[in-house]
Design an enzyme around this catalytic site. Sequence first.
Site, PDB file in Angstrom:
ATOM      1  N   LYS A   1      82.848  18.175  71.423  1.00  0.00           N
ATOM      2  CA  LYS A   1      83.348  18.283  72.791  1.00  0.00           C
ATOM      3  C   LYS A   1      82.476  17.499  73.769  1.00  0.00           C
ATOM      4  O   LYS A   1      82.968  16.946  74.730  1.00  0.00           O
ATOM      5  CB  LYS A   1      83.401  19.758  73.198  1.00  0.00           C
ATOM      6  CG  LYS A   1      84.644  20.446  72.684  1.00  0.00           C
ATOM      7  CD  LYS A   1      84.692  21.890  73.129  1.00  0.00           C
ATOM      8  CE  LYS A   1      83.804  22.739  72.273  1.00  0.00           C
ATOM      9  NZ  LYS A   1      83.947  24.179  72.532  1.00  0.00           N
TER      10      LYS A   1
ATOM     11  N   GLU B   1      84.122  28.148  72.715  1.00  0.00           N
ATOM     12  CA  GLU B   1      83.449  28.168  74.009  1.00  0.00           C
ATOM     13  C   GLU B   1      84.338  27.367  74.960  1.00  0.00           C
ATOM     14  O   GLU B   1      84.700  26.234  74.650  1.00  0.00           O
ATOM     15  CB  GLU B   1      82.070  27.514  73.879  1.00  0.00           C
ATOM     16  CG  GLU B   1      81.300  27.611  75.174  1.00  0.00           C
ATOM     17  CD  GLU B   1      79.898  27.014  75.094  1.00  0.00           C
ATOM     18  OE1 GLU B   1      79.467  26.610  74.007  1.00  0.00           O
ATOM     19  OE2 GLU B   1      79.260  26.972  76.156  1.00  0.00           O
TER      20      GLU B   1
ATOM     21  N   ARG C   1      82.151  21.925  58.456  1.00  0.00           N
ATOM     22  CA  ARG C   1      83.042  21.506  59.536  1.00  0.00           C
ATOM     23  C   ARG C   1      83.807  20.257  59.121  1.00  0.00           C
ATOM     24  O   ARG C   1      83.402  19.514  58.237  1.00  0.00           O
ATOM     25  CB  ARG C   1      82.281  21.290  60.832  1.00  0.00           C
ATOM     26  CG  ARG C   1      81.232  20.200  60.785  1.00  0.00           C
ATOM     27  CD  ARG C   1      80.251  20.322  61.937  1.00  0.00           C
ATOM     28  NE  ARG C   1      80.869  20.145  63.236  1.00  0.00           N
ATOM     29  CZ  ARG C   1      80.841  21.062  64.209  1.00  0.00           C
ATOM     30  NH1 ARG C   1      80.227  22.193  64.041  1.00  0.00           N
ATOM     31  NH2 ARG C   1      81.402  20.821  65.359  1.00  0.00           N
TER      32      ARG C   1
HETATM   33  P1  ATP Z   1      81.787  21.042  69.367  1.00  0.00           P
HETATM   34  O1  ATP Z   1      80.509  20.716  68.662  1.00  0.00           O
HETATM   35  O2  ATP Z   1      82.885  20.085  69.142  1.00  0.00           O
HETATM   36  O3  ATP Z   1      81.587  21.373  70.799  1.00  0.00           O
HETATM   37  P2  ATP Z   1      81.639  23.768  68.776  1.00  0.00           P
HETATM   38  O4  ATP Z   1      81.397  24.266  67.415  1.00  0.00           O
HETATM   39  O5  ATP Z   1      80.529  23.808  69.758  1.00  0.00           O
HETATM   40  O6  ATP Z   1      82.272  22.347  68.653  1.00  0.00           O
HETATM   41  P3  ATP Z   1      83.151  25.984  69.673  1.00  0.00           P
HETATM   42  O7  ATP Z   1      84.056  26.077  70.825  1.00  0.00           O
HETATM   43  O8  ATP Z   1      81.870  26.727  69.731  1.00  0.00           O
HETATM   44  O9  ATP Z   1      82.871  24.459  69.426  1.00  0.00           O
HETATM   45  O10 ATP Z   1      83.912  26.300  68.323  1.00  0.00           O
HETATM   46  C1  ATP Z   1      84.884  27.292  68.123  1.00  0.00           C
HETATM   47  C2  ATP Z   1      85.074  27.457  66.650  1.00  0.00           C
HETATM   48  O11 ATP Z   1      85.564  26.254  66.072  1.00  0.00           O
HETATM   49  C3  ATP Z   1      83.763  27.773  65.966  1.00  0.00           C
HETATM   50  O12 ATP Z   1      83.967  28.834  65.075  1.00  0.00           O
HETATM   51  C4  ATP Z   1      83.406  26.491  65.263  1.00  0.00           C
HETATM   52  O13 ATP Z   1      82.684  26.757  64.106  1.00  0.00           O
HETATM   53  C5  ATP Z   1      84.766  25.884  64.978  1.00  0.00           C
HETATM   54  N1  ATP Z   1      84.677  24.421  64.889  1.00  0.00           N
HETATM   55  C6  ATP Z   1      84.238  23.556  65.831  1.00  0.00           C
HETATM   56  N2  ATP Z   1      84.253  22.287  65.378  1.00  0.00           N
HETATM   57  C7  ATP Z   1      84.728  22.343  64.112  1.00  0.00           C
HETATM   58  C8  ATP Z   1      84.984  21.363  63.096  1.00  0.00           C
HETATM   59  N3  ATP Z   1      84.759  20.059  63.299  1.00  0.00           N
HETATM   60  N4  ATP Z   1      85.481  21.782  61.914  1.00  0.00           N
HETATM   61  C9  ATP Z   1      85.725  23.088  61.702  1.00  0.00           C
HETATM   62  N5  ATP Z   1      85.514  24.055  62.603  1.00  0.00           N
HETATM   63  C10 ATP Z   1      85.014  23.707  63.794  1.00  0.00           C
HETATM   64 MG    MG Z   2      79.554  25.119  70.843  1.00  0.00          MG
END
Ligand code: ATP
Ligand code: MG
Length: 550
Positions: free
Chosen positions: A269, A34, A259
């Site tokens: 983020k 995102e 994760r």
């Molecule tokens: P955050 O909680 O940090 O905002 P998010 O999952 O909301 O992370 P996205 O931009 O939606 O962030 O994630 C893009 C991809 O990266 C998704 O497929 C998510 O599952 C993966 N991802 C995000 N954080 C991690 C992590 N700590 N370890 C492994 N994969 C991750």
């Molecule tokens: Mg997200």
Amino acid sequence: MENRPAPSNFIRNIVIDDLNSGKSKEIVTRFPPEPNGYLHIGHAKSIVLNFDLADEFNGKTNLRFDDTNPLKEETEYVESIKEDVKWLGYEWDGLYFGSDFFEEMFNRAVILIKKGLAYVCDLSAEEIRQTRGTLKEPGKESPYRSRTVEENLELFERMRNGEFKDGEKVLRAKIDMASPNLNMRDPVLYRIAHASHHNTGDKWCIYPMYDFAHPLEDALEGVTHSICTLEFEDHRPLYDWVVRECEMDNEPRQYEFARLNMTNTVMSKRKLKLLVDEKLVDGWDDPRMPTISGLRRKGYTPEAIRSFVREIGVAKSYSTVDAQMLDHFVREDLKLKAPRTMAVIRPLKVVITNYPEGEVEWLEAENNPENPEMGTRKIPFSREIYIEQDDFMEDPPKKYHRLFPGNEVRLKHAYFIKCHEFVKDEQGNITEIHCTYDPATKSGSDFTERKVKGTIHWVDANSAVAVDFRLYEPLILDEENEDGTDFTSNINPNSLEVLQGFVEPALKEANPHDKFQFFRHGYFNVDPKHSTAGRPVFNRIVSLKSSFKL
Ligand code: ATP
Ligand code: MG
């Protein structure tokens, strides 16, 4: 890209089975960030997993911006994400935006309405939450659940046309308010948001929810294996429902893995954005941040990051990885690549009283004793040099083998020097020490008459380049608090130390991102933001030693 044995993991095994059984002809994965912030090391895990899988089996990986929320997303983030994925060493096949599919998603929602599987609901977000029930109790059906197909089609069209205010209506799936899985209790598919979108501008005022948009995006792109983190495990039945009921030709499957969590690291983020917005760090690319851009600026290499995330592997259960493991991999990567030179971080002047005034000689030094291909260089030596302040002690403890009055040490690449006296200022600080050198002990000669126990580094005072060194400690002192305390209370007040010192003259023209090993100090990277022409600033990436064992 480096040679590597493909680490086995349960997702890779599924892919192999699907290819063998003919269920998938080709594998297509995607990385779906995102664009609401910069990528962090956790995202690197997802990137490496998705791209490596496709690479190994000659498949494809798309970069898809999951941009269905107009309120938090910005073009700046889109650009930074592209840059970071490329920098990590990957090339995507298709580049997509979730928002490219808004029209198609709308049409699929209409299919659901026509099948009697979606309805327009006038309950507020709060009312929907309250009537959702709990794990023990079923939810309550919405009074709007029995609207006719015609009425729903008309209201949904009017939602699209902007006839209602934010929050006044939503489109919900009609599934089962008594489902043991809360995600299946008539989840919201569309909401109204009168907001400008970074991609579609003001064209839309209704936006699809993640659980509706994501499976459709996957299906429309031809994704076969949709890999996400464990929090989405309970969403999988809804994912499958959307794919099936929207009558998608392609049926992607969702797989979940744990994760990445790391010690001393906040990995969300939202929290990283807070650090940036509150100016607790110097932007998203502050070298103390676990963002890809922060790691890059500090000096980590893509090779080190890839090796690190491959080594930690893919699992179904949560664990916390020691941040020192990443340091281990950057040392491994730079060991043979980074030239080894000398830098004095906390300088103390040494006058070599028996060395002729005005004379300069050029000493030969190997650039990397572990990698002879890197050749040699010449370094100047003269009557005045700098050494580290802590390489001299007026009154040393036993076993101190560096300089003190009467003691002799080896200057790396140069001569033995012996200390005779030192000068103090009015406050009692040592400002200068006086030594003599022995010409017979020149480095490279086969001098064997006496031995010294200490070898110290130095730079020639006349020609040394004045630079800044930026030394880092973890930004977050403890692991994230589980007890709900604000993580900002764990911020380390001493996470950055800036020191003025000297490097060898050849480093005056070092370019941003050039990397060096400074003898005894560790690996350093030329900071792209603070360096100016002729005056580089060096970020310490890692020190040389660690107690960490793989
Ligand atoms: P955050 O909680 O940090 O905002 P998010 O999952 O909301 O992370 P996205 O931009 O939606 O962030 O994630 C893009 C991809 O990266 C998704 O497929 C998510 O599952 C993966 N991802 C995000 N954080 C991690 C992590 N700590 N370890 C492994 N994969 C991750
Ligand atoms: Mg997200």
